[in-house]
Design a protein around this motif. Structure first.
Motif, mmCIF file in Angstrom:
data_model
loop_
_atom_site.group_PDB
_atom_site.id
_atom_site.type_symbol
_atom_site.label_atom_id
_atom_site.label_comp_id
_atom_site.label_asym_id
_atom_site.label_seq_id
_atom_site.Cartn_x
_atom_site.Cartn_y
_atom_site.Cartn_z
ATOM 1 N N MET A 67 0.992 -0.893 -0.066
ATOM 2 C CA MET A 67 -0.171 -0.432 0.141
ATOM 3 C C MET A 67 0.595 1.084 0.096
ATOM 4 O O MET A 67 1.931 1.381 0.604
ATOM 5 N N THR A 68 0.720 2.235 -0.977
ATOM 6 C CA THR A 68 1.437 3.323 -1.693
ATOM 7 C C THR A 68 0.044 5.108 -0.673
ATOM 8 O O THR A 68 -0.915 4.500 -1.195
ATOM 9 N N PHE A 69 0.550 5.642 0.405
ATOM 10 C CA PHE A 69 -0.091 6.304 0.636
ATOM 11 C C PHE A 69 0.503 7.474 0.475
ATOM 12 O O PHE A 69 1.861 7.990 0.877
ATOM 13 N N ALA A 108 -6.172 13.194 -0.732
ATOM 14 C CA ALA A 108 -5.069 11.180 -0.495
ATOM 15 C C ALA A 108 -5.130 10.849 -1.820
ATOM 16 O O ALA A 108 -6.317 10.136 -1.751
ATOM 17 N N VAL A 109 -3.863 9.750 -1.587
ATOM 18 C CA VAL A 109 -4.201 9.062 -2.687
ATOM 19 C C VAL A 109 -4.248 7.590 -2.407
ATOM 20 O O VAL A 109 -3.039 8.183 -1.788
ATOM 21 N N ALA A 110 -4.586 6.522 -2.240
ATOM 22 C CA ALA A 110 -3.638 5.308 -2.255
ATOM 23 C C ALA A 110 -3.594 4.407 -2.990
ATOM 24 O O ALA A 110 -4.494 4.579 -4.434
ATOM 25 N N ARG A 111 -2.712 3.809 -3.819
ATOM 26 C CA ARG A 111 -2.209 1.922 -4.511
ATOM 27 C C ARG A 111 -2.183 0.915 -3.473
ATOM 28 O O ARG A 111 -1.339 1.539 -3.243
ATOM 29 N N ALA A 112 -2.910 0.362 -3.908
ATOM 30 C CA ALA A 112 -2.599 -0.892 -3.604
ATOM 31 C C ALA A 112 -2.405 -2.182 -5.048
ATOM 32 O O ALA A 112 -2.582 -2.424 -5.483
ATOM 33 N N TRP A 113 -0.999 -3.036 -4.397
ATOM 34 C CA TRP A 113 -0.747 -3.984 -5.307
ATOM 35 C C TRP A 113 -1.379 -5.560 -4.247
ATOM 36 O O TRP A 113 -1.310 -5.160 -3.063
ATOM 37 N N HIS A 114 -2.491 -6.293 -5.026
ATOM 38 C CA HIS A 114 -2.437 -7.790 -4.340
ATOM 39 C C HIS A 114 -2.239 -8.411 -5.281
ATOM 40 O O HIS A 114 -2.195 -8.601 -6.521
ATOM 41 N N SER A 115 -1.576 -9.260 -5.108
ATOM 42 C CA SER A 115 -1.263 -10.651 -5.709
ATOM 43 C C SER A 115 -2.052 -11.817 -5.069
ATOM 44 O O SER A 115 -2.031 -12.359 -4.009
ATOM 45 N N VAL A 116 -1.486 -13.565 -5.569
ATOM 46 C CA VAL A 116 -2.860 -14.094 -5.946
ATOM 47 C C VAL A 116 -1.519 -15.082 -5.045
ATOM 48 O O VAL A 116 -0.195 -15.061 -4.026
ATOM 49 N N ALA A 117 -2.532 -15.725 -3.782
ATOM 50 C CA ALA A 117 -1.830 -16.891 -2.628
ATOM 51 C C ALA A 117 -0.986 -17.730 -3.516
ATOM 52 O O ALA A 117 -2.143 -18.491 -4.221
ATOM 53 N N THR A 216 4.220 4.425 3.259
ATOM 54 C CA THR A 216 4.629 3.091 2.506
ATOM 55 C C THR A 216 4.314 1.767 3.504
ATOM 56 O O THR A 216 4.958 1.886 4.041
ATOM 57 N N VAL A 217 3.291 0.731 2.447
ATOM 58 C CA VAL A 217 3.681 -0.446 3.504
ATOM 59 C C VAL A 217 3.694 -1.769 2.964
ATOM 60 O O VAL A 217 3.431 -1.683 1.529
ATOM 61 N N HIS A 218 4.861 -2.592 3.187
ATOM 62 C CA HIS A 218 5.588 -3.823 2.171
ATOM 63 C C HIS A 218 4.778 -4.808 3.076
ATOM 64 O O HIS A 218 5.588 -4.987 4.709
ATOM 65 N N GLY A 253 4.663 -12.378 14.127
ATOM 66 C CA GLY A 253 6.448 -12.558 13.667
ATOM 67 C C GLY A 253 6.270 -11.571 13.021
ATOM 68 O O GLY A 253 5.235 -10.429 12.598
ATOM 69 N N HIS A 254 7.377 -11.316 12.506
ATOM 70 C CA HIS A 254 7.399 -10.328 11.619
ATOM 71 C C HIS A 254 6.815 -9.699 10.454
ATOM 72 O O HIS A 254 6.432 -11.715 9.807
ATOM 73 N N VAL A 255 5.581 -8.655 9.618
ATOM 74 C CA VAL A 255 5.150 -9.066 8.088
ATOM 75 C C VAL A 255 5.630 -7.843 7.540
ATOM 76 O O VAL A 255 5.114 -8.662 6.383
ATOM 77 N N GLY A 256 5.842 -7.346 7.802
ATOM 78 C CA GLY A 256 6.742 -6.486 6.174
ATOM 79 C C GLY A 256 7.166 -4.873 7.394
ATOM 80 O O GLY A 256 7.513 -5.155 8.072
ATOM 81 N N PHE A 257 7.121 -3.960 6.084
ATOM 82 C CA PHE A 257 8.324 -2.532 6.302
ATOM 83 C C PHE A 257 7.210 -1.506 6.191
ATOM 84 O O PHE A 257 6.828 -1.618 4.954
ATOM 85 N N SER A 258 7.233 -0.716 6.550
ATOM 86 C CA SER A 258 6.514 0.438 6.070
ATOM 87 C C SER A 258 7.673 1.195 6.359
ATOM 88 O O SER A 258 8.976 0.982 7.367
ATOM 89 N N SER A 259 8.100 2.632 5.597
ATOM 90 C CA SER A 259 8.564 4.000 5.394
ATOM 91 C C SER A 259 7.857 5.100 5.244
ATOM 92 O O SER A 259 6.637 4.840 4.376
ATOM 93 N N GLN A 260 8.088 6.549 5.543
ATOM 94 C CA GLN A 260 7.450 7.526 5.533
ATOM 95 C C GLN A 260 8.419 8.055 5.143
ATOM 96 O O GLN A 260 9.341 8.431 6.003
ATOM 97 N N THR A 261 8.471 9.365 4.743
ATOM 98 C CA THR A 261 9.138 10.320 3.775
ATOM 99 C C THR A 261 8.845 11.453 5.140
ATOM 100 O O THR A 261 7.348 11.750 4.589
#
Length: 271
Positions: A67-69, A108-117, A216-218, A253-261
């Motif tokens: 997800m990016t915002f 605000a604008v959000a863009r989401a990538w989804h991928s197959v499980a 941004t959330v990965h 446990g660990h799920v992913g990462f986020s970053s903020q500018t």
């Protein structure tokens, strides 16, 4: 502490993609402002709701991977309209966009990538270092300089070892994200992540401003449960830029990462 409908929600659904924020969604930087954390959750909710209607009959689910915002301007604590569009449809990957507007202006604008499980357990690896569980940390509060209803709505626990620009903590909330619509757990979870910027502050927010321009959330797996864990580092550069970077955890446990500018500047009171 699961969501309790007796608690005031962050938003009330008005129909036709319109939402009224409550005082629980108010921001930390100035009066009359909406905190981006619940708005990020709302945009995620709108995307998941849009995709659920499109893919209800499909056998192979698509899971949220990124997800990016981008925050386009001042977020007034006022009625918010959300529109959603599928930008790149697909059976194995899909890109969806949601835009929030207030008083006719996109904010605000959000863009989401989804991928197959798929089953990739045989090659799983590379997770960040574990975070102590919420029960192993102590009840805590955000810095007293932070204001707004959102900050006060959060249950915070930390390890008691915060330092400027460094902190480890857990957050959850008893407040529903949206009243009047079913909300996917991932939307509630992502609705807590933007508060990373207030966990490991390098400077007191009444002396220095460092609002984030984006988030941004990965994710490398779907988060579970109500708690969001943060292992956060904040860096300020020499020319007004900064970064808040966080390893995100749930209780498994660990799920992913986020970053903020960050845009770093002296607060008005500091001259």
């Amino acid at each position: 502490m699961p969501a309790d409908a007796t608690h005031e929600p962050y938003f009330v659904a008005l129909g036709d993609g319109r939402y009224r924020p409550t005082e629980r969604a108010s921001g930390a930087w100035q009066p009359g402002e909406m905190h981006f954390a619940p708005l990020g959750g709302l945009l995620t909710h709108a995307i998941e709701r849009h995709r659920g209607a499109r893919h209800a009959s499909e056998a192979a689910p698509l899971l949220l991977a990124r997800m990016t915002f981008d925050i386009l301007g001042f977020l007034a604590l006022d009625e918010t309209a959300v529109r959603v569009e599928t930008r790149r449809p697909g059976r194995t990957i899909e890109l969806t966009e949601a835009v929030a507007s207030i008083a006719g202006r996109d904010v605000a604008v959000a863009r989401a990538w989804h991928s197959v499980a798929l089953d990739t357990a045989a090659v799983e690896g590379g997770a960040a270092a574990p975070l102590p569980s919420p029960s192993a940390m102590r009840p805590a509060e955000f810095a007293g300089e932070w204001g707004g209803g959102y900050v006060r709505s959060i249950e915070l626990r930390d390890d008691g070892d915060r330092a400027p620009g460094r902190g480890r903590a857990w957050q959850r909330t008893a407040h529903p994200l949206v009243e009047g619509e079913a909300v996917a757990p991932v939307a509630r979870w992502i609705g807590l992540i933007d508060a990373a910027n207030g966990i490991a502050v390098r400077e007191a927010p009444d002396a220095w401003g460092f609002p984030n321009l984006d988030l941004t959330v990965h994710l490398h797996r779907e988060p579970e449960g109500a708690w969001v864990g943060f292992d956060t580092t904040v860096s300020f550069g020499p020319s007004g830029q900064g970064i808040t970077h966080t390893a995100l955890h749930d209780e498994r446990g660990h799920v992913g990462f986020s970053s903020q500018t960050l845009t770093v500047r002296p607060a008005p009171a500091a001259g």
